[in-house]
Design a protein around this motif. Structure first.
Motif, PDB file in Angstrom:
ATOM      1  N   THR A 235       0.852  -1.200   0.084  1.00 17.55           N
ATOM      2  CA  THR A 235       0.039  -0.009  -0.061  1.00 17.55           C
ATOM      3  C   THR A 235       0.739   1.237   0.121  1.00 17.55           C
ATOM      4  OG1 THR A 235      -1.910  -1.069   0.915  1.00 17.55           O
ATOM      5  CG2 THR A 235      -1.813   1.256   1.377  1.00 17.55           C
ATOM      6  N   VAL A 236       1.819   1.361   1.085  1.00 11.98           N
ATOM      7  CA  VAL A 236       2.734   2.271   0.900  1.00 11.98           C
ATOM      8  C   VAL A 236       3.442   2.456  -0.509  1.00 11.98           C
ATOM      9  CG1 VAL A 236       4.891   3.473   2.303  1.00 11.98           C
ATOM     10  CG2 VAL A 236       2.882   2.335   3.466  1.00 11.98           C
ATOM     11  N   ASP A 237       3.926   1.376  -0.915  1.00 10.92           N
ATOM     12  CA  ASP A 237       4.762   1.723  -2.150  1.00 10.92           C
ATOM     13  C   ASP A 237       4.095   2.229  -3.283  1.00 10.92           C
ATOM     14  OD1 ASP A 237       7.055   0.611  -0.941  1.00 10.92           O
ATOM     15  OD2 ASP A 237       6.810  -1.325  -1.864  1.00 10.92           O
ATOM     16  N   LYS A 238       2.501   1.886  -3.387  1.00  9.49           N
ATOM     17  CA  LYS A 238       1.642   2.376  -4.397  1.00  9.49           C
ATOM     18  C   LYS A 238       1.234   3.755  -4.295  1.00  9.49           C
ATOM     19  CE  LYS A 238       0.063  -2.214  -6.021  1.00  9.49           C
ATOM     20  NZ  LYS A 238      -1.104  -3.207  -6.047  1.00  9.49           N
ATOM     21  N   LEU A 239       1.487   4.413  -3.051  1.00  7.03           N
ATOM     22  CA  LEU A 239       1.088   5.623  -2.788  1.00  7.03           C
ATOM     23  C   LEU A 239       1.473   6.470  -4.019  1.00  7.03           C
ATOM     24  CD1 LEU A 239       1.423   6.184   0.944  1.00  7.03           C
ATOM     25  CD2 LEU A 239      -0.852   6.060  -0.244  1.00  7.03           C
TER      26      LEU A 239
END
Length: 428
Positions: A235-239
Motif C-alpha cells: 500500500t505504501v509503495d503504491k502511494l
C-alpha cells in the motif's frame, strides 16, 4: 470547516501534507527496513516442526530483555492440527491468522527450548480458523472445540506436562470474534463459555472487554488481529507522488440498512446502521458498504478512520489505521485494547461512546480544531506500529515480542520458574 491538510489552495496545507507524507513513509520505512535486516537470512521456515532428533539453532538473541531467560516448548503436533490447513493461502493472511504467525515466530525464537523439562510454558499450535465456509467464505469454527480437545488428549497421553499442571502453563491462541468461546454470535458464545478443558490455561485472544464477561473467564492476553505487513508495504509503495489525506472521515464495511440480521439479532448493536443513516449523505464522510481489495489505500488517504464494533468489539481496522497514520475512532463500549503498556492508545486514537455516534461530526470537528496535530504526531512513532504487527520471526517490539513480554508477567504459573525460585530461596 476545512482542515489545513484538506485545503488544496492553501500553501501551508501543501507543506503540511508533504511533511506528513514524509513522516508516514519514514516511519513505515523504518519498520520495514528493521524487519528486513533481522529476517533477510536465512528465510523463514514453514510452521512444520523439524524431524525428530534434529535440532536447528533457534534465532540468535538480537536484543536483551528482562525475560531473556523465559523458555517455551512448542508441541510437535500431527499436521492435521495445523499445517495441513495451509493448503488454503488465506489461512496465513486473513484477520484470524495470528494463530499461524505466532506459531511460526516461536519456532525460530530465542525463547524456544527443545527440552520440555526446561520450559516455562508449553505452546499448543492448533489452527482452528482456517475452515472457510463454502457458502460465504467466512471462517467456520464449529469444529474448534473438538479439534482442541483432540490435541489436549494427544499431549496429555504422550507427555506428563499437561497433567502435572492441569494445563496452567499451556498456551493457546483464540483469534476469533469472542476468543476462546469459539462462536461468532455473542449470546451463543456466552451460553457455551470457555471450554472446560482450557479454563486453567493461558489464551492469547483478540477479544477483551473491561467488564466481566464469560468469554474472558480464563487467564488471557489480548492480542491484535492479524494484518499482513506485506500488504501494508504494498500500500505504501503504491502511494502516488502527490499523495495527501483528502478524505476527512472514512469507513468501508458492512453497514446494514435494516440492522436486524437474518438470525434475528442486531448487527453492531445498530451502531453501523446509525452511521449510515446519519452520515451517508454528508460529503465529509466517505462511507462504503461494499468490499474493495485496495481499501488500505483509502485508509492512507483519510484523516479519521471509523472503527465501530461488528459482532465483536475488536476490528482489524484498528491495526490498519495506526499502521497507515489514520486516526482510529473507536466505537465499541468497554473494549480492552491490545498491549496498552506499549501502545499509548489514549494519545493515538479517539473513543466515542456508542450512544454518541450521532454526534460524530461535531466530535471530530472539535478534535480537528484542537488536538488533531498532536494525535497525528503520536501516530508516526514506528514502534507503535511495530507493536501491533506479527512477523514470521520475532522482532524486538513486534506483536509476538509483546506476547512474550506479557507471558513473562505470568511466570508464577510456570513450574520451572517456581522450582528455580525455591532453589534460590533455599540457597540463601
Amino acid at each position: 470547516m476545512k482542515l489545513q491538510s484538506y485545503n488544496h489552495n492553501n500553501h501551508g496545507a501543501n507543506k503540511t501534507t508533504s511533511f506528513y507524507k514524509w513522516l508516514l513513509c519514514l516511519s513505515l520505512s523504518l519498520y520495514f527496513s528493521t524487519s528486513y535486516l533481522i529476517t533477510t537470512s536465512p528465510p523463514p521456515p514453514s510452521p512444520s516442526q523439524p524431524p525428530h532428533n534434529t535440532k536447528p539453532s533457534p534465532q540468535r538473541t538480537l536484543f536483551e530483555t528482562p525475560w531473556s531467560n523465559l523458555r517455551m516448548f512448542v508441541y510437535d503436533l500431527p499436521s492435521n492440527f495445523n499445517t495441513d490447513w495451509l493448503t488454503n493461502q488465506r489461512c496465513s493472511t486473513h484477520l484470524f491468522a495470528s494463530e499461524v504467525a505466532i506459531h511460526r515466530a516461536l519456532l525460530t525464537s530465542h525463547v524456544r527450548t527443545f527440552d520440555p523439562y526446561d520450559a516455562d510454558f508449553f505452546f499448543v499450535p492448533v489452527y482452528v480458523s482456517c475452515n472457510f465456509s463454502t457458502v460465504n467464505g467466512f471462517p467456520a469454527i464449529g469444529h474448534a472445540r473438538s479439534l482442541i480437545s483432540s490435541a489436549v488428549k494427544l499431549i496429555s497421553d504422550r507427555f506428563p506436562f499437561w497433567n502435572r499442571s492441569h494445563g496452567r502453563d499451556h498456551v493457546f491462541v483464540a483469534s476469533h470474534d469472542f476468543g476462546s468461546c469459539f462462536h461468532t454470535l455473542e449470546d451463543v458464545a456466552i451460553a457455551d463459555g470457555v471450554p472446560e478443558i482450557m479454563r486453567n490455561s493461558i489464551v492469547l485472544q483478540t477479544f477483551g472487554v473491561t467488564y466481566k464477561h464469560p468469554c474472558q473467564e480464563v487467564e488471557n492476553v489480548v492480542i491484535p488481529p492479524y494484518v499482513s505487513p506485506e500488504s501494508l508495504r504494498t500500500t505504501v509503495d503504491k502511494l502516488p507522488a502527490n499523495w495527501q489525506r483528502d478524505i476527512w472521515v472514512f469507513f468501508r464495511g458492512k453497514m446494514e440498512v435494516h440492522p436486524k440480521n437474518v438470525s434475528g439479532r442486531y448487527y453492531s448493536k445498530k451502531v453501523r446502521t446509525m452511521i449510515w443513516r446519519k452520515f451517508s449523505g454528508d460529503r465529509r464522510f466517505y462511507l462504503q458498504r461494499h468490499r474493495f481489495a485496495g481499501y488500505q489505500s483509502e485508509i492512507a488517504r483519510s484523516v479519521f478512520c471509523l472503527c465501530p464494533l461488528g459482532w465483536a468489539p475488536w476490528s482489524p481496522r484498528l491495526v490498519e489505521s495506526v499502521a497507515l497514520g489514520c486516526v482510529p475512532v473507536i466505537i465499541a463500549d468497554g473494549i480492552r485494547l491490545p498491549f496498552s503498556s506499549a501502545v499509548r492508545w489514549p494519545e493515538i486514537s479517539l473513543t466515542v461512546a456508542e450512544r454518541d455516534v450521532g454526534k460524530l461530526a461535531e466530535i471530530l470537528e472539535r478534535v480537528a480544531a484542537t488536538n488533531l496535530s498532536d494525535i497525528q504526531r503520536n501516530l508516526w512513532d514506528p514502534m507503535t506500529k511495530k507493536a501491533l504487527l506479527f512477523n514470521e520471526r520475532v522482532h524486538e517490539g513486534d506483536a509476538t515480542w509483546q506476547v512474550l513480554r506479557s507471558l513473562s508477567e505470568k511466570l508464577d504459573r510456570s513450574l520451572r520458574s517456581s522450582r528455580v525460585s525455591r532453589q534460590l530461596d533455599f540457597a540463601t
